[in-house]
Structures are given as C-alpha cells and as structure tokens.
Design an enzyme around this catalytic site. Sequence first.
Site, short mmCIF file in Angstrom:
data_model
loop_
_atom_site.label_atom_id
_atom_site.label_comp_id
_atom_site.label_asym_id
_atom_site.label_seq_id
_atom_site.Cartn_x
_atom_site.Cartn_y
_atom_site.Cartn_z
CE1 TYR A 167 1.88 2.68 8.79
CE2 TYR A 167 0.56 4.44 10.22
CZ TYR A 167 0.72 3.50 8.93
OH TYR A 167 -0.21 3.69 8.03
NE ARG A 175 -1.78 1.15 3.81
CZ ARG A 175 -1.23 1.83 5.14
NH1 ARG A 175 -0.48 2.64 5.11
NH2 ARG A 175 -1.72 1.18 6.15
CG HIS A 199 -5.58 2.22 6.90
ND1 HIS A 199 -5.90 0.88 6.36
CD2 HIS A 199 -6.61 2.75 7.43
CE1 HIS A 199 -6.98 0.55 6.95
NE2 HIS A 199 -7.68 1.45 7.39
C1 TPP Z 1 -13.54 -5.74 13.03
C2 TPP Z 1 -12.90 -4.29 12.63
N1 TPP Z 1 -11.95 -3.85 13.61
C3 TPP Z 1 -11.28 -2.86 13.35
C4 TPP Z 1 -11.64 -2.28 12.13
C5 TPP Z 1 -10.85 -0.88 11.76
N2 TPP Z 1 -9.97 -0.80 10.91
C6 TPP Z 1 -10.26 -0.53 9.53
S1 TPP Z 1 -9.20 -1.18 8.24
C7 TPP Z 1 -8.02 -1.65 9.51
C8 TPP Z 1 -6.87 -2.36 9.19
C9 TPP Z 1 -7.14 -3.53 8.07
O1 TPP Z 1 -5.76 -4.12 7.48
P1 TPP Z 1 -5.91 -5.04 6.48
O2 TPP Z 1 -6.60 -6.14 6.66
O3 TPP Z 1 -4.34 -5.58 6.34
O4 TPP Z 1 -6.48 -4.42 4.96
P2 TPP Z 1 -5.97 -3.15 4.37
O5 TPP Z 1 -6.70 -1.95 4.68
O6 TPP Z 1 -4.46 -2.85 4.69
O7 TPP Z 1 -5.97 -3.41 2.85
C10 TPP Z 1 -8.63 -1.58 10.73
C11 TPP Z 1 -7.88 -2.12 11.90
C12 TPP Z 1 -12.54 -2.72 11.40
N3 TPP Z 1 -12.95 -1.92 10.32
N4 TPP Z 1 -13.31 -3.65 11.56
#
Ligand code: TPP
Lengths: 325, 396
Positions: free
Chosen positions: B301, B288, B292
């Site tokens: 970070y 990415r 985020h």
């Molecule tokens: C159950 C839940 N916990 C926390 C969040 C908050 N949150 C949104 S995106 C994210 C990170 C997700 O990372 P990843 O699965 O690696 O996907 P990426 O965003 O990197 O594509 C978090 C912690 C959420 N949306 N749902």
Amino acid sequence: MAERLPLAKAVNAALRTALDADPKVLVMGEDVGKLGGVFRVTDGLQKDFGEDRVIDTPLAESGIIGTAIGLALRGYRPVTEIQFDGFVFPAYDQIVTQLAKMHARALGKIRLPVVVRIPFGGGIGAVEHHSESPEALFAHVAGLKIVAPSNAHDAYWMLRQAIECDDPVIFFEPKARYWDKGDVDTDGIPGPLHAARVVREGTDLTLLAYGPTVKTALAAAEAAADEGTSLEVVDMRSVSPIDFDTIQRSVEKTGRLVVAHEAPVFFGSGAEIAARITERCFYHLEAPVLRVGGFHAPYPPARIEEDYLPGLDRVLDGVDRALAY
Amino acid sequence: MTVESRAAHGSGARKTATAPRKKAARPARRGGGRSTGGAAGAMVQLLTPEGERVEHPDYSLDITDDELRGLYRDMVLSRRFDAEATALQRQGELGLWPSLLGQEAAQIGSARALRPDDYVFPTYREHGVAWCRGVDPQMLLGMFRGVNHGGWDPNTNNFHLYTIVIGSQVLHATGYAMGVAKDGSDAAVLAYFGDGASSQGDVAEAFTFSAVYNAPVVFFCQNNQWAISEPTERQTRVPLYQRAQGYGFPGVRVDGNDVLAVLAVTRAAAEHARSGQGPMLVEAFTYRMGAHTTSDDPTRYRPDDELAVWEARDPILRLRRHLERLGAADAAFFTALDEESDALARRVREAIRTMPDPDPMAAFEHVYADGHTLVDEERAQYAAYLASFADHAEEN
Ligand SMILES: Cc1ncc(C[n+]2csc(CCOP(=O)(O)OP(=O)(O)O)c2C)c(N)n1
C-alpha cells in the site's frame, strides 16, 4: 464447479460473487482495500470493484456499523468487516441497541441486511483481544442471526446466504482455519443457512461443535475410534437460531452429548444447548450434557492458550467423563 | 481544590527548571498545504533536517550540550532496542513486534518533557516513552512474546499498560487527569494515540470530557501517516491538530522528527495543563519507517518513494548533525554510545531467551481481586486434569 480453496479464499470468492451479482452489495472495513484485509480475505476486491464498493473505512467500529445501518436503510447491503473479535466492542452498542431492533421497532417495514464478518477464536499465537469468541454475547440479543462456518465450502455458501438474508447476520469466521483447504462446490445448491449437519456418523456419543472446534471434534472422533468408541460429530453451523431438531435426532440415537466451543463455558452457547437438549431428550440421555470450553478467565497469553482452548485431549476427557456415567 | 484554585495557587509551586519562559502555547496559525499533510511552515520546528537550529516565536528552548547528548542517547538506545526486538521476532522469540522506527524524536522529546509524577497512557508502540519513564525494556517484550498481557505495575513509573484496542486509553487518561485535578495536584497526564485512533469515538469523547472538565491532559497524537494500510486522509479532512479548536482547547502541530521542537511543545502543553488551563492537543507529524507490525507488508500500500523522503528527515541523523555542528559531541561519545547500544541489545536478547513460559495455572490468577468461586472450581478441576497426565506418565 468444485474447487479446492483455503477457507479465506472461499470467503473472498463469496464476496466477489455477491459484489458481481448485486450492485447494492458493499464491502466495508479497516484495511479491506489495498491491503486486502489483515488476513488478505478481501484481497483484490477493491482493484476489481473500486473504492466505492470496497470501502476502506476510518478506524471507528461504531462508525462502521452505524453507517452500515444507514446504508442498509437506503437500500444497500453492506458486508462489514471487524478486524478481530476483540475489536467488535466499540461497535457493540450499534449492533445491540440499533441493528438488532430496528426491524421490530418499524413493525417490519424496514429491513437491515447487514452482515458483520468477524474473524474469531484463538490458536494463532496473537496478543490480547485477537483470540476471543464473543458469540454468546450476541446470541443473547434478539434480532440478530449468528453463524459460524467450519470449512471452506460452508464459508462460501453461508456467506452468500448471509448476504442475501434480509436480517442482520453476525458471521464468525474461524481464523485459525483460514488456511485450511477444502472442496468448494460453487454450483451446488446449499442447504438451509441455519441447519446443523452430521459430519461424522457414530453411535456412542454425540460431539457437537461449530467454527474452529469442528476440526478438533473430528480429530477427537478419529482418536476415539482407534480406542473403539464411536462418536457422532455434529457441526452446529448456526448459533442463532440453533437447529435443535438435528441435534436431538443425534442425541436420541447416541444417548450422550458433549458440546465443545472455545468461548468460556459459563453462560456460553453450550449452556443453552444443554438446557434445551435436556428438556427435549431427558429420557434418552444416559449422562448429563457436558461442556468443554474456555475458562472463566480472560483469554490467556499465547504461550498457554493451548491450555485454555478445548483441544483434542480436553475434548476426549469430556467424552470419557460422559461415557463414565 | 477546584481547577480555578489550582490555577490560582499553582503558579509559584509549579515552576520547574524545565518550564518554558513563554506564555502558554497557542495553536499554530497557518494551515497546511495538503489537506492533512501540510507544509513544514505550519509546524513548529527548532531543528532543520540539516541539523541547524531555528527559532520559533511561541516555542523557545534553552538546552545544554549535556541535555542534547542525553536526548541523542535516548533516541539511539530506543532505536537499537527496537531493532533487536524486531530481530528477535524474526528469530521466533516474539510473536509480534510493533516497531517505533522513525518515531524516536516524537517519543523521546515528549517523554523527556515530563516530570516523574506526571502520568503516561501509551498505546502499543511507545517503547521510547517507556524507556524515558524508566521501564526496563525487557518488560515490554512479555506481551509480544505471549507470556503475559502487560506485566508491569503501572504505578511504579507512572507508565500505564500498553493498550491494544485503539483509542481506549485516551479516555482513561482523561479520567485520570480529572482525578488529578480533583486532588489538587499539579501533575500532567499524557495520552498517546495514533492518527488512525483519532477516528475512534473514544477519542472524540475524551476531547469532550477533557474540555468540559478542564482536565489537565495532553493529547499526544503521533501522526505517523499510516494506520496499517490507511493513510491519514482516510481519517480526516483537516490537519488533526485543528480538531482541538472545535472542542475549545488549543492544538498545535510539531515536527515530530525534531526532538527539540517536540520537547519544547510538549513542555508548553504540559505547563498549560499544570497551570489549570485544561487540555491541549499536540500532533507530532512524523513517519513510521518500518511496517505497522512484523505481520504487515507495507509494499502492498505504500508508495516506493515515500520512505526516501522521510529517511532524509531521520530524527536521529538530524540531532547528530546538530551535535556535530555545535561540536558538542566527539568521536569518543559516539563510540561509547555504540558500545552501550550493543550491551543493551545483548542484555535484551539474553533476557528474552531466558524468559520462562507462564505456568498454565496462571490463567486463573488475578481474574478477580476478591476471588470467585467459579474460578476456584475451574482451577481445581484443571489442576486435577493436568495431574491425571502426570499420574499416567508415572504409570508408564
Ligand atoms: C478498536 C480497534 N480496531 C482495530 C484494531 C486493529 N489495529 C491495530 S493497530 C491499527 C492501526 C492503528 O493506527 P494508528 O492509530 O494510526 O496508530 P499506529 O499503529 O500508526 O501507531 C489497527 C486498525 C485495534 N487494535 N483496535
């Protein structure tokens, strides 16, 4: 020492004090370390207390609460963070079926001093699952204590008290108020964690609120005063248990009660308050207890959330309806 | 039809022009260097960062120049759309935007491996996949502008709604795939999720269900190295693709910045599912490149030098080099594509600026399919409440 702090910084200060005072206190959750949490509430804690005390967890809410339970069984005092209200549900099973009931099942022989911090409520223009108020879903479960501070001073002290509490506490932080500053007296002696507080005296009607809605209630009282109506505002502070004595005293004085909260009204905490206060104050009431809050609909998209939230106008409308009886 | 009979009957009917010639995919054999990172050798790669074609024993790909240009176009337009959405967020037109920057190859390669009757379950960042499924890009903006919670009919393009709660959709994809199998259809189902999501119980449960019921689902994990501030090492000790083994289905890691490799591997995985062999996990090893979301600050970070390493692996640049090596695209092609990008950006900008706010009463719509008296009551009360302001305004 009194200091002017935004509510988020007051929470940070409480965590810092607790981490400092007791090596068994742990902070755990998603992004709480280097990033300092998505709201920066835990900013700087990992730097000062290390990765073993301020723990970035895998992305697994059931895992966060489940392991916090295990750590508590081993003598630790985990303060967990759920990133947003709508993400507590993967952990709901652990909270409801395990965390809430273990003390009773062990005939009081074990303690589960776990704090679950949840930024809750709307008004920040977020996407879905970031603006909800699920407190009633937890209040229905015996074994949990539930509090929701409305200002920085309370956020500081109530969190410290929650961490010291030997029962699991669900700690709802009003995220829309994170940036509101208030005087925090870190030396003072706090009142009881579950006491409600009269935050504005009045004579015509009691307006009861907690968390983010207290600010709205105070603004409504201000507006009502301009129109010659005197509202007493009570900050409930604790959703389970509820300090009914304080509410009762106020209602006996004013004869009317309007409860405002962001959560849907249907089966919400206002319903419980209305039932109990009707029972306790039947002969003092000049009007039925009215509720102002969210609709029986999913929390709407941000562009119309102001319609869903109990804002100033809707609260005053509730007040008018109660005064019209 | 049972899963077995699907397998027995399906082979002939299922042969499509895009089916791989090789047998079903096997998991890559070599482990990674770093615990969750891994040397490039462990990944399927068909295109080097310099744009040179390489062969892989298990995943071959026959592709025409025309198809190569098509993939390039998809990636460029997705990136441009994404950049425009990011700009619109900065201008206050969107509340939030999760950028796909850097993940174009993983998304376009996987989505172009699918047939129209396959079904896709995205998370919230799959703008490139949506593009390939034929979803109008402006549809993706409503949710982030705050005018709706989705806004498209998932069945129009077999592209499900974006999912915010991490990992939830992976179970939905599995159940859908179980239904596909029950129906005797030979469609495949693709579930997208992140490396962070791989830690959720829902994802583990989806792996279990899909294996037990031999569901025709492809788990497509975009390992973009970060879950907000948490690196993949916070989610797992072994390379993610290796998890599949414990559940009893194949897993493979593909260079997620190599659109050809992603295409070949996803085709093989979809074919694996179609032919009744059950689930397969594809880990697209990618990055990415942006934050985020627009609310995030990666400087808190992320090591400074990391981005540079990945910029050298830019998926779009890589395919461009390949096209130039082959002489498969001339200056006119690139110029025309630039113009098309500009036009897309203009169209999106225009669309968002004219996107109306929902009617406040919309909150009461579609709460139930069959209606509910409480909703009717609250709707009427709220309408009367709003009308009281209008009356008031008229009086004044
Ligand atoms: C159950 C839940 N916990 C926390 C969040 C908050 N949150 C949104 S995106 C994210 C990170 C997700 O990372 P990843 O699965 O690696 O996907 P990426 O965003 O990197 O594509 C978090 C912690 C959420 N949306 N749902």
